[in-house]
Design a protein around this motif. Structure first.
Motif, PDB file in Angstrom:
ATOM      1  N   ASP A 166     -14.945   1.970 -12.087  1.00 17.56           N
ATOM      2  CA  ASP A 166     -13.953   2.392 -12.994  1.00 17.56           C
ATOM      3  C   ASP A 166     -12.925   1.043 -13.491  1.00 17.56           C
ATOM      4  N   GLY A 167     -12.707   0.352 -12.442  1.00 15.30           N
ATOM      5  CA  GLY A 167     -12.004  -0.920 -12.683  1.00 15.30           C
ATOM      6  C   GLY A 167     -12.860  -1.784 -13.556  1.00 15.30           C
ATOM      7  N   LEU A 168     -14.173  -1.798 -13.028  1.00 16.92           N
ATOM      8  CA  LEU A 168     -15.231  -2.821 -13.935  1.00 16.92           C
ATOM      9  C   LEU A 168     -14.960  -2.234 -15.500  1.00 16.92           C
ATOM     10  N   ASP A 169     -15.297  -0.962 -15.491  1.00 18.98           N
ATOM     11  CA  ASP A 169     -14.844  -0.382 -17.062  1.00 18.98           C
ATOM     12  C   ASP A 169     -13.884  -1.046 -17.712  1.00 18.98           C
ATOM     13  N   ILE A 170     -12.676  -1.075 -17.066  1.00 20.69           N
ATOM     14  CA  ILE A 170     -11.435  -1.865 -17.795  1.00 20.69           C
ATOM     15  C   ILE A 170     -11.769  -3.125 -18.248  1.00 20.69           C
ATOM     16  N   LEU A 171     -12.459  -3.808 -17.501  1.00 19.74           N
ATOM     17  CA  LEU A 171     -12.801  -5.261 -17.989  1.00 19.74           C
ATOM     18  C   LEU A 171     -13.651  -5.265 -19.158  1.00 19.74           C
ATOM     19  N   LEU A 227       0.633  -1.213   0.259  1.00 18.76           N
ATOM     20  CA  LEU A 227      -0.079  -0.010   0.061  1.00 18.76           C
ATOM     21  C   LEU A 227       0.912   1.354   0.032  1.00 18.76           C
ATOM     22  N   LYS A 228       2.052   1.179   0.315  1.00 17.49           N
ATOM     23  CA  LYS A 228       2.851   2.159   0.335  1.00 17.49           C
ATOM     24  C   LYS A 228       3.402   2.852  -0.965  1.00 17.49           C
ATOM     25  N   ASP A 229       3.349   1.967  -1.961  1.00 19.97           N
ATOM     26  CA  ASP A 229       3.997   2.172  -2.957  1.00 19.97           C
ATOM     27  C   ASP A 229       2.675   1.823  -4.154  1.00 19.97           C
ATOM     28  N   LYS A 230       2.221   2.642  -4.761  1.00 16.60           N
ATOM     29  CA  LYS A 230       0.949   2.368  -5.682  1.00 16.60           C
ATOM     30  C   LYS A 230       1.421   1.620  -6.939  1.00 16.60           C
ATOM     31  N   ILE A 231       2.715   2.032  -7.495  1.00 18.47           N
ATOM     32  CA  ILE A 231       3.268   1.598  -8.786  1.00 18.47           C
ATOM     33  C   ILE A 231       3.557  -0.094  -8.573  1.00 18.47           C
ATOM     34  N   LEU A 232       4.116  -0.354  -7.501  1.00 15.69           N
ATOM     35  CA  LEU A 232       4.660  -1.530  -7.036  1.00 15.69           C
ATOM     36  C   LEU A 232       3.411  -2.492  -7.066  1.00 15.69           C
ATOM     37  N   THR A 233       2.449  -2.105  -6.313  1.00 17.99           N
ATOM     38  CA  THR A 233       1.253  -2.778  -5.755  1.00 17.99           C
ATOM     39  C   THR A 233       0.770  -3.257  -7.304  1.00 17.99           C
ATOM     40  N   ILE A 234       0.376  -2.285  -7.972  1.00 24.14           N
ATOM     41  CA  ILE A 234      -0.200  -2.545  -9.400  1.00 24.14           C
ATOM     42  C   ILE A 234       0.641  -3.697 -10.208  1.00 24.14           C
ATOM     43  N   ALA A 235       1.917  -3.419 -10.212  1.00 28.13           N
ATOM     44  CA  ALA A 235       2.538  -4.486 -10.950  1.00 28.13           C
ATOM     45  C   ALA A 235       2.752  -5.821 -10.515  1.00 28.13           C
ATOM     46  N   ALA A 236       2.529  -5.634  -9.037  1.00 25.72           N
ATOM     47  CA  ALA A 236       2.585  -7.112  -8.494  1.00 25.72           C
ATOM     48  C   ALA A 236       1.154  -7.993  -8.427  1.00 25.72           C
ATOM     49  N   LEU A 237       0.167  -7.260  -8.949  1.00 28.71           N
ATOM     50  CA  LEU A 237      -1.328  -7.848  -9.198  1.00 28.71           C
ATOM     51  C   LEU A 237      -1.083  -9.243 -10.114  1.00 28.71           C
ATOM     52  N   GLU A 238      -0.273  -9.100 -10.928  1.00 27.98           N
ATOM     53  CA  GLU A 238      -0.186 -10.185 -11.676  1.00 27.98           C
ATOM     54  C   GLU A 238       0.190 -11.507 -11.410  1.00 27.98           C
ATOM     55  N   SER A 239       1.002 -11.470 -10.381  1.00 25.21           N
ATOM     56  CA  SER A 239       1.647 -12.535  -9.568  1.00 25.21           C
ATOM     57  C   SER A 239       1.159 -12.704  -8.280  1.00 25.21           C
ATOM     58  N   LEU A 240       0.455 -11.841  -7.697  1.00 25.47           N
ATOM     59  CA  LEU A 240       0.080 -11.913  -6.370  1.00 25.47           C
ATOM     60  C   LEU A 240      -0.734 -13.063  -5.963  1.00 25.47           C
ATOM     61  N   LEU A 297      -9.184  -0.374   0.701  1.00 29.63           N
ATOM     62  CA  LEU A 297     -10.668   0.314   1.090  1.00 29.63           C
ATOM     63  C   LEU A 297     -10.314   1.151   2.154  1.00 29.63           C
ATOM     64  N   ALA A 298     -10.059   0.499   3.547  1.00 25.84           N
ATOM     65  CA  ALA A 298      -9.842   1.429   4.597  1.00 25.84           C
ATOM     66  C   ALA A 298      -8.968   2.661   4.387  1.00 25.84           C
ATOM     67  N   GLY A 299      -7.803   2.329   3.649  1.00 28.49           N
ATOM     68  CA  GLY A 299      -7.051   3.522   3.660  1.00 28.49           C
ATOM     69  C   GLY A 299      -7.357   4.389   2.353  1.00 28.49           C
ATOM     70  N   ARG A 300      -8.518   4.136   1.832  1.00 30.41           N
ATOM     71  CA  ARG A 300      -9.014   4.739   0.577  1.00 30.41           C
ATOM     72  C   ARG A 300      -8.177   5.019  -0.653  1.00 30.41           C
ATOM     73  N   LYS A 301      -7.469   3.879  -0.869  1.00 30.59           N
ATOM     74  CA  LYS A 301      -6.456   3.820  -2.232  1.00 30.59           C
ATOM     75  C   LYS A 301      -7.073   3.563  -3.322  1.00 30.59           C
ATOM     76  N   LYS A 302      -7.822   4.679  -3.866  1.00 29.56           N
ATOM     77  CA  LYS A 302      -8.745   4.357  -5.084  1.00 29.56           C
ATOM     78  C   LYS A 302      -7.777   3.689  -6.121  1.00 29.56           C
ATOM     79  N   HIS A 303      -6.846   4.143  -6.463  1.00 32.37           N
ATOM     80  CA  HIS A 303      -6.051   3.759  -7.636  1.00 32.37           C
ATOM     81  C   HIS A 303      -5.845   2.216  -7.851  1.00 32.37           C
ATOM     82  N   ILE A 304      -5.419   2.046  -6.482  1.00 32.34           N
ATOM     83  CA  ILE A 304      -5.106   0.424  -6.184  1.00 32.34           C
ATOM     84  C   ILE A 304      -6.634  -0.610  -6.180  1.00 32.34           C
ATOM     85  N   LEU A 305      -7.369   0.228  -5.756  1.00 38.20           N
ATOM     86  CA  LEU A 305      -8.541  -0.456  -5.664  1.00 38.20           C
ATOM     87  C   LEU A 305      -9.471  -0.588  -7.327  1.00 38.20           C
TER      88      LEU A 305
END
Length: 375
Positions: free
Chosen positions: A86-91, A18-31, A44-52
């Protein structure tokens, strides 16, 4: 002196991601899929909207139960819903279906009964994912598997995500889900399949309503309310969809006007079209017709299709003695009727007495509301 419990590996992983948005998004493929629910809750609790937003298209489960999590937020959550949509929109914007696409159902209902998040928090166990569904959705999911939806799905084969949410179609609404749906409808974009238990329609362009209704699983709907200044011709167009809502138990129609400058023959065709769609509503229990002015000569036919009614409200429909007398035989066959309301219709004392004579003997009848007689 008590020692503070050291953070777990999971806590450290969540904090690092959650500290690093770019790292998190990149890690989703292999998480690992087991990390998705706790990471989603933390984002969600931290309102990290880009990650959500990025977690939705990468979600490794068939269901994403967002609604119950909204109850835990102590502040407005429309921005969270927007991020998820917005994430659903990507799909939905994908020209080809991604191999990792697992998500089938996005549930926005806040009152849904589910143990999903408790399971991933480690407080409960389960044998299969489907055991986490609430009974209402599970019933329709099983039923849907037995039906052929090929005619609808051929139109937009990629729109295989269902969104469960009660829906209010009202121009100017601040609800984020409604904005999402109406914007995609106006832009003629692919919509997800919409599943709702209740549907409210309030003064919205019928063309937009029709675009949305094409993507609604109509047999999921149990309650519908239409409060629009429609002419009879518009109601006849809508009735085609109403007739497909075969599990309705409550219908409320308000302020439908007779189409001006229409011949009696054309009016008869329109009214017959509307009434014919009630024939298949075998679970209808409550019928509210408020300020409906096309019923003269047809009300007995309408009631003849609804012998399951427990509540009938015909308020402010300008009913006359003749019209009410005509429906008395049909009312006698509504053996389940418990309550009726005729407020706003001035009737003679004689007709009121006949009305009560036909309804009070019904075995389940308990209450009536009528106006003071005109005599």
């Amino acid at each position: 002196m008590s020692r503070r419990r050291p953070p777990s590996l999971l806590d450290l992983a969540k904090k690092s991601l959650l500290k690093d948005k770019i790292l998190t998004i990149a890690a989703l493929e292999s998480l690992p899929r087991e990390l998705f629910p706790p990471l989603f809750i933390a984002a969600l609790a931290g309102r990290k909207k880009h990650i959500l937003k990025e977690m939705v298209p990468a979600w490794p489960f068939q269901h994403l139960l967002l609604g119950p999590l909204m109850l835990k937020l102590q502040h407005p959550y429309q921005d969270i819903i927007k991020a998820v949509l917005d994430g659903l929109d990507i799909l939905l914007s994908q020209k080809t279906r991604p191999k990792r696409w697992k998500l089938q159902v996005l549930d926005l209902r806040r009152n849904v009964q589910t143990d999903f998040w408790e399971v991933w928090a480690g407080t409960k166990t389960f044998n299969s994912f489907w055991s986490l569904e609430d009974p209402w959705f599970a019933h329709f999911r099983i039923k849907k598997q037995k039906l052929d939806y090929s005619r609808t799905r051929e139109k937009q084969p990629l729109a295989s995500v269902e969104v469960i949410s009660d829906l209010c179609l009202k121009e100017g609404s601040s609800d984020e889900f409604f904005r999402y749906v109406i914007n995609r409808a106006k832009q003629k974009k692919c919509l997800p399949y919409l599943c709702c238990r209740t549907l409210d329609i309030v003064e919205l362009s019928y063309e937009i309503i029709e675009e949305i209704l094409k993507m609604v699983q109509l047999d999921y709907i149990q309650e519908i309310e239409v409060d629009c200044s429609w002419e009879l011709s518009t109601l006849a167009r809508f009735a085609v969809y109403l007739g497909q809502m075969v599990n309705l138990n409550r219908v409320h129609l308000s302020h439908i006007q007779i189409t001006p400058c229409i011949s009696p023959e054309a009016e008869n065709v329109l009214v017959t079209t509307v009434i014919s769609q009630f024939v298949g509503l075998n679970q209808l229990q409550e019928l509210y017709l408020d300020s409906i002015f096309f019923l003269e000569g047809y009300l007995d036919q309408l009631l003849g299709t609804s012998d399951t009614l427990k509540l009938l409200d015909l308020s402010k429909c300008e009913l006359t003695d003749t019209q009410v007398t005509a429906i008395l035989p049909a009312l006698s066959h509504c053996s389940e009727l418990r309550i009726f309301c005729f407020c706003g219709n001035l009737l003679s004392m004689t007709v009121l007495e006949n009305l009560l004579r036909h309804t009070v003997p019904l075995s389940n009848f308990v209450w009536a509301s009528v106006v003071t007689a005109s005599e």
